[in-house]
Design a protein around this motif. Sequence first.
Motif, mmCIF file in Angstrom:
data_model
loop_
_atom_site.group_PDB
_atom_site.id
_atom_site.type_symbol
_atom_site.label_atom_id
_atom_site.label_comp_id
_atom_site.label_asym_id
_atom_site.label_seq_id
_atom_site.Cartn_x
_atom_site.Cartn_y
_atom_site.Cartn_z
ATOM 1 N N ARG A 286 0.799 -1.206 -0.070
ATOM 2 C CA ARG A 286 0.078 -0.061 0.101
ATOM 3 C C ARG A 286 0.850 1.391 0.079
ATOM 4 O O ARG A 286 1.898 1.178 0.220
ATOM 5 C CB ARG A 286 -0.817 -0.024 1.089
ATOM 6 C CG ARG A 286 -0.234 -0.021 2.711
ATOM 7 C CD ARG A 286 -1.133 -0.216 3.718
ATOM 8 N NE ARG A 286 -0.584 -0.087 5.141
ATOM 9 C CZ ARG A 286 -0.012 -1.244 5.708
ATOM 10 N NH1 ARG A 286 0.052 -2.388 4.940
ATOM 11 N NH2 ARG A 286 0.553 -1.018 6.881
ATOM 12 N N ASP A 287 0.047 2.178 -0.225
ATOM 13 C CA ASP A 287 1.107 3.703 -0.155
ATOM 14 C C ASP A 287 1.653 4.042 1.097
ATOM 15 O O ASP A 287 1.063 3.731 2.174
ATOM 16 C CB ASP A 287 -0.093 4.948 -0.609
ATOM 17 C CG ASP A 287 0.769 6.066 -0.957
ATOM 18 O OD1 ASP A 287 1.851 5.978 -1.329
ATOM 19 O OD2 ASP A 287 0.135 6.949 -0.781
ATOM 20 N N LYS A 288 2.880 4.454 1.123
ATOM 21 C CA LYS A 288 3.409 4.735 2.164
ATOM 22 C C LYS A 288 3.625 3.199 3.389
ATOM 23 O O LYS A 288 3.446 3.420 4.462
ATOM 24 C CB LYS A 288 3.101 5.897 3.083
ATOM 25 C CG LYS A 288 2.966 7.163 2.262
ATOM 26 C CD LYS A 288 2.276 8.250 3.165
ATOM 27 C CE LYS A 288 2.413 9.584 2.148
ATOM 28 N NZ LYS A 288 1.673 10.740 3.044
ATOM 29 N N ASP A 289 4.059 2.286 2.607
ATOM 30 C CA ASP A 289 4.018 0.946 3.436
ATOM 31 C C ASP A 289 5.341 0.956 4.096
ATOM 32 O O ASP A 289 6.378 1.171 3.817
ATOM 33 C CB ASP A 289 4.077 -0.383 2.498
ATOM 34 C CG ASP A 289 3.822 -1.409 3.055
ATOM 35 O OD1 ASP A 289 4.331 -1.888 4.232
ATOM 36 O OD2 ASP A 289 2.982 -2.160 2.597
ATOM 37 N N PRO A 290 5.145 0.749 5.678
ATOM 38 C CA PRO A 290 6.149 0.979 6.553
ATOM 39 C C PRO A 290 7.383 -0.337 6.327
ATOM 40 O O PRO A 290 8.370 -0.276 6.622
ATOM 41 C CB PRO A 290 5.680 0.785 7.999
ATOM 42 C CG PRO A 290 4.298 0.202 7.616
ATOM 43 C CD PRO A 290 3.777 0.535 6.216
ATOM 44 N N ARG A 291 6.828 -1.220 5.640
ATOM 45 C CA ARG A 291 7.917 -2.374 5.497
ATOM 46 C C ARG A 291 8.898 -2.098 4.311
ATOM 47 O O ARG A 291 9.929 -2.972 4.241
ATOM 48 C CB ARG A 291 6.830 -3.496 5.098
ATOM 49 C CG ARG A 291 6.051 -4.238 5.831
ATOM 50 C CD ARG A 291 5.254 -5.307 5.265
ATOM 51 N NE ARG A 291 4.322 -4.833 4.203
ATOM 52 C CZ ARG A 291 3.634 -5.550 3.542
ATOM 53 N NH1 ARG A 291 3.746 -6.663 3.624
ATOM 54 N NH2 ARG A 291 2.981 -5.099 2.296
ATOM 55 N N ILE A 292 8.611 -1.058 3.620
ATOM 56 C CA ILE A 292 9.552 -0.734 2.322
ATOM 57 C C ILE A 292 10.769 -0.100 3.005
ATOM 58 O O ILE A 292 10.587 0.906 3.675
ATOM 59 C CB ILE A 292 8.710 0.270 1.236
ATOM 60 C CG1 ILE A 292 7.721 -0.698 0.679
ATOM 61 C CG2 ILE A 292 9.674 0.440 0.326
ATOM 62 C CD1 ILE A 292 6.723 0.281 -0.128
ATOM 63 N N THR A 293 12.084 -0.491 2.592
ATOM 64 C CA THR A 293 13.077 0.130 3.050
ATOM 65 C C THR A 293 13.602 1.354 2.260
ATOM 66 O O THR A 293 12.775 1.807 1.166
ATOM 67 C CB THR A 293 14.420 -0.868 2.715
ATOM 68 O OG1 THR A 293 14.636 -0.954 1.317
ATOM 69 C CG2 THR A 293 14.307 -2.088 3.430
ATOM 70 N N PRO A 294 14.271 2.281 2.814
ATOM 71 C CA PRO A 294 14.457 3.589 1.876
ATOM 72 C C PRO A 294 14.972 3.360 0.532
ATOM 73 O O PRO A 294 14.703 3.970 -0.392
ATOM 74 C CB PRO A 294 15.731 4.070 2.972
ATOM 75 C CG PRO A 294 15.485 3.778 4.334
ATOM 76 C CD PRO A 294 14.946 2.319 4.122
ATOM 77 N N VAL A 295 15.772 2.369 0.304
ATOM 78 C CA VAL A 295 16.505 2.147 -0.975
ATOM 79 C C VAL A 295 15.353 1.609 -1.767
ATOM 80 O O VAL A 295 15.256 1.831 -2.793
ATOM 81 C CB VAL A 295 17.705 1.177 -0.991
ATOM 82 C CG1 VAL A 295 17.906 0.659 -2.591
ATOM 83 C CG2 VAL A 295 18.908 2.017 -0.489
ATOM 84 N N GLY A 296 14.655 0.812 -1.168
ATOM 85 C CA GLY A 296 13.433 0.100 -1.766
ATOM 86 C C GLY A 296 12.441 0.911 -2.370
ATOM 87 O O GLY A 296 11.970 0.811 -3.365
#
Length: 421
Positions: A286-296
């Motif tokens: 989803r948008d602004k997913d907390p699981r996504i890394t900065p590089v990701g």
Amino acid sequence: MDFMTPYGWFVTAVCFSAALVIFGLVLYIKSTVFPVSRSLRILPLKPIGWMTGAVVLFLLNISVLTEAPSLSNVQRVLLTLVLQTGVLLLILPVFGPAGKTRKHTRVLFIGEDPFSAGHFFHENTRDELFSFVEDADEAFFSRQKDAFDRVVIDHTIPSNKKVELTNLALKYDKDIFIIPELYDLGVHQAKTGYAGDFMVFTIKPFQMTTLQKILKRGMDLLLSASLLLITSPVLAVLTILIPLTSKGPAFYKQERLGMNERPFSIYKFRSMVVDAEKHSGPVLARDKDPRITPVGAVLRAARLDELPQLFNVLKGDMSLIGPRPERDYFVKQFKKENEEYRYRFKVKPGITGLAQVYGKYTTSPLNKLRFDLTYVRKYSILLDIKVLLLTIKVIFQRDQARGVEVTDAKMKRIDKKQAIH
């Protein structure tokens, strides 16, 4: 032009044509991909295009007359006409769309779901909402006929009511947009035929011909191999960078369903933390997913996380263009909600597709399914080429990689309009 070869006129023609195309593409991309540039909006792009074209045509004529002495007069005239036609064909599509301005259109949205209306106007910012209503009749159209220009009929309206509303809109000379049901997509490409004195619609199955499969596979092999070669430096850098910036491997492998619902392993650059679904189970990004890394986040915005899927294309599990592959867990859910979901498995899944170039990353499954079934039904090599070109444009549009958000203000405005009528 004595310093040039006897074929200098041809070299000159090619150089000027290339310069024209590059100039036109720069203006076109800046006016469509980066519409925030106000200075470019006010440029008279169409006159610039025609003036540039006129100069090029003049120089081409001079080149032909001075650099092709061995040609007869008839040959020179024919060559000049061919060159002029080629340049004109380049000018029209390049400068035409960039020079157009689109006025705001007042829209009457008829539907039962305010969120659907909010989503429509979120995606069509040049359309101005006149009113959102759940129903309309002859008296409404007669009273408000000068207040709106277009009617949008949502898929939530029953079929018999759609016919009535369409007839009313045509009677009052209004443009009509109909958000289709999935059944409508099957009829959309139907051919008209005759059985005795009956006119009939012929609907073919959702599948590709043998020739289409061969051509598509050939294009996949050629382009995927070329893209892997071109992007090999990027692949090498990301393979090193991802493990350095977050714990875990560079690559991520996950089981997806391919053509005919056959499972396969899809390859991606890892853009989330390791074991992102350990506690939550399978969930859609989803948008602004907390699981996504900065590089990701950067990889997803630039679509670079999809690059390893070129290996899937070479293996034959995927195609460059097609519906995005989904996991079995979500496929079962989507098939319960929409029986037509199974038709998207009649072709190989793709790295990109109609849903990716016309939708957002988290566009609803139903809207994605509309795009996917349209692709399967209307498939052609030219459609694949179009999607590839649009994908290049989408890469520069960050919003395409983010989720859809319909703001509270937008919904309040719709509710207010609804209350008026």
